[in-house]
Scaffold this active site. Structure first.
Site, PDB file in Angstrom:
ATOM      1  N   ASN A  25       0.862  -1.176   0.000  1.00 13.05           N
ATOM      2  CA  ASN A  25       0.000   0.000   0.000  1.00 13.05           C
ATOM      3  C   ASN A  25       0.901   1.229   0.000  1.00 13.05           C
ATOM      4  OD1 ASN A  25      -2.352   1.737   0.317  1.00 13.05           O
ATOM      5  ND2 ASN A  25      -3.383  -0.058   1.183  1.00 13.05           N
ATOM      6  N   HIS A  67      -3.972   1.938  -5.104  1.00 17.20           N
ATOM      7  CA  HIS A  67      -3.039   1.753  -3.974  1.00 17.20           C
ATOM      8  C   HIS A  67      -1.793   0.975  -4.403  1.00 17.20           C
ATOM      9  CE1 HIS A  67      -6.049   3.441  -1.398  1.00 17.20           C
ATOM     10  NE2 HIS A  67      -6.886   2.433  -1.546  1.00 17.20           N
ATOM     11  N   GLU A 127     -11.031   1.108  -4.262  1.00 17.95           N
ATOM     12  CA  GLU A 127     -10.772   2.519  -4.540  1.00 17.95           C
ATOM     13  C   GLU A 127      -9.990   2.762  -5.836  1.00 17.95           C
ATOM     14  OE1 GLU A 127     -11.057   4.737  -0.321  1.00 17.95           O
ATOM     15  OE2 GLU A 127      -9.163   3.683  -0.626  1.00 17.95           O
ATOM     16  N   TYR A 183     -13.754  -0.214  11.242  1.00 12.09           N
ATOM     17  CA  TYR A 183     -12.451   0.313  10.837  1.00 12.09           C
ATOM     18  C   TYR A 183     -11.792   1.088  11.983  1.00 12.09           C
ATOM     19  CZ  TYR A 183     -12.379  -0.563   5.747  1.00 12.09           C
ATOM     20  OH  TYR A 183     -12.314  -1.136   4.507  1.00 12.09           O
TER      21      TYR A 183
END
Length: 585
Positions: free
Chosen positions: A270, A342, A411, A488
């Site tokens: 990432n 990412h 994403e 999260y």
């Protein structure tokens, strides 16, 4: 006669006028008699009703067969209703499976997660100065003996399987315990622990150890039958944006095992995601943003840029050994390579493969791979193959014992058809290599004509804007509740702070509610749930914390999620009592 006919018509008319969904959520479930072997089915004129599932499928299987219980046990069941050619899934209906009642014995031992069934006996079994253990699995025996010595402060001796011992472990044939269930029998002449598989035996040892932490010299007589409500009880750790040493990951594994958590998802690559902070200040995030790929890799760019991170990485042997270590503790490691977004570690390897199409978040383009480009798919497939295929030095694949691999795919801000093409390609590649692929749900945001494989694929439902639960289920995915609003944690940030809501989570969260959608708790495609730690605040946003500083955030979330995912829908204690129990074990 006419009066009776009119009454019958009036009584039937509400049902006759209801559609399949209305019928599904207003069923009348016949009571289950003690000792019943088959679930009595509801019936409605003009509709077909089938059992969809039960949250404890070990007790009520897909055909409605009921297994015997040793104590009264609540089970949630749901149904599929068909009327006028339309189908609907019902809400949960709680039934109570009743046990033959005997004289009151010892109360149920308090452990985390709670034991499902308990039939109390009289008295206790006292341990002497030396404790003997008989175990059919040598590795498990050694591990259990070491843990017993640690908990008791006494000498523990392993004896041959079948020999007389204080604690005898054995593998059982038949029954409904499944891979993770166990049966614990404590009498005045010794302790017997049985399971259908080594994993079940291991979970039984955790139960015994927690009991002994509270009363080190003895255990109460009685019988426990225990198995999980959900098959997947997980934790995701972003090891890419903060480096975590292997010793730390082993601590995570042992803590997960203590609470019968079984799925450790590790994000291997990432990068810093707020690239606009560089762009807005005249800097190039492609050159300056932090990125890491934590595994040893042979891959290098034309200019010699390595895929592997320089600050900390795990060798292939170290990672393969970690996976094997976790297996001994009942924990499966799921490694994730996150692409096409990412993916700054990948774009630095191949700058020519940066996405060129129109996209949202233009300032984050540097981390986006050219999703539909065959060369991109070939690159990502080659990186996966380095770990999915046999490694010449190890003599086996690095991920051989993982079983499940995560292909990331969250994403991505480019074209929806490009995304769908890429997602289908990487999922199909993992399936072709014999692994179960897992992916971040994104298809509600990326609808389109390009098919994306769903059979045999697991999906993290992380955000209802990106993927809705019912849509995922109806498309055929097996789903995992990883809802960002509830589950999260971004350490020390001002957002995503599940760690500040442990009490609310314990009291109110249910694993089958994902955002504003609720699936039946026993839906066959709902695997379980996972909480996640994301280290978003890296690079120029870093506040100086190290892995040590967030240990309490991780370990202090395990006990709550454990109870909610293994235990019954209703928690046995108040949150304050639960935390007191945590302290004592």
């Amino acid at each position: 006669k006419n009066l009776f006919l009119m009454i019958a018509v009036l009584a039937a008319s509400p049902v006759m006028g209801q559609d399949a969904k209305q019928i599904a959520d207003s069923l009348s479930i016949p009571p289950v008699k003690a000792g019943a072997k088959q679930l009595p089915m509801p019936s409605v004129s003009g509709a077909q009703i089938k059992l969809l599932g039960a949250d404890y499928e070990q007790l009520v299987n897909s055909k409605g067969k009921i297994a015997p219980v040793i104590s009264d046990t609540p089970v949630n069941v749901s149904f599929k209703v068909t009327k006028d050619g339309k189908e609907a899934v019902s809400k949960d209906y709680e039934i109570m499976l009743q046990a033959p009642h005997a004289a009151q014995g010892n109360p149920k031992p308090r452990i985390i997660p709670e034991i499902l069934q308990w039939k109390g006996g009289q008295g206790e079994y006292k341990l002497g100065n030396t404790v003997t253990i008989a175990c059919p699995d040598k590795e498990l025996g050694k591990l259990f003996a070491a843990d017993m010595e640690d908990v008791l402060g006494k000498k523990v001796k392993l004896v041959a399987p079948g020999a007389k011992a204080d604690i005898s472990l054995s593998l059982l044939k038949g029954g409904n315990l499944g891979r993770e269930g166990y049966r614990l029998q404590i009498a005045r002449d010794g302790v017997r622990l049985g399971a259908a598989a080594p994993t079940g035996l291991f979970w039984g040892t955790r139960t015994l150890l927690q009991m002994l932490r509270q009363t080190p010299g003895s255990v109460p007589c009685g019988t426990a039958v225990d198995f999980p409500r959900y098959q997947l009880r997980g934790f995701m750790l972003d090891v890419a944006r903060t480096p975590y040493p292997l010793s730390y990951l082993k601590d995570v594994i042992r803590t997960m095992a203590w609470y019968k958590m079984n799925d450790l998802h590790l994000v291997i690559n990432n990068n810093y995601i707020f690239h606009e902070h560089y762009v807005d200040n005249g800097h190039d995030p492609f050159k300056e943003s932090y990125a890491a790929f934590r595994l040893e890799s042979n891959m290098k760019g034309k200019d010699g840029t390595p895929l592997t991170a320089k600050d900390l990485f795990y060798t292939k042997k170290e990672f393969a050994d970690l996976v094997s270590y976790a297996k001994k503790y009942g924990v499966n490691i799921v490694p994730e390579f996150d692409t096409p977004g990412h993916a700054l570690s990948f774009t630095r390897l191949r700058p020519d493969l940066i996405y060129k199409g129109p996209m949202n978040h233009e300032k984050r383009r540097c981390e986006m791979l050219d999703a539909a480009n065959p060369e991109t798919i070939d690159l990502v497939s080659k990186v996966f193959d380095e770990y999915l295929l046999k490694d010449p030095k190890l003599g086996r694949p690095v991920f051989a014992d993982c079983g499940v691999v995560h292909v990331g795919a969250d994403e991505f801000y480019g074209d929806k058809e490009d995304y769908r093409h890429f997602a289908n390609a990487v999922l199909s590649h993992a399936l072709k290599r014999g692994y179960t692929p897992r992916i971040w749900g994104s298809l509600s945001t990326k609808p389109g004509k390009t098919p994306v494989v769903s059979k045999g694929v697991q999906m993290n439902l992380w955000n209802t804007g990106w993927m809705r639960a019912w849509e995922a289920v109806n498309q055929g995915y097996d789903v995992i509740n990883t809802n960002d609003g509830a589950l999260y944690i971004v350490p020390f940030a001002g957002y995503y702070r599940m760690d500040r809501n442990h009490k609310g989570l314990y009291n109110n969260w249910i694993p089958n509610r994902i955002g504003n959608e609720t699936l039946p708790s026993g839906h066959p495609q709902l695997l379980g749930g996972t909480f996640a730690v994301w280290n978003d605040e890296t690079d120029i946003m870093h506040t100086g914390y190290a892995p040590y500083d967030i240990w309490g955030i991780i370990s202090g979330s395990m006990d709550v999620l454990s109870q909610k995912l293994w235990g019954t829908a209703k928690a046995p204690d108040t949150f304050e009592q639960h935390r007191e129990l945590v302290s004592s074990i």
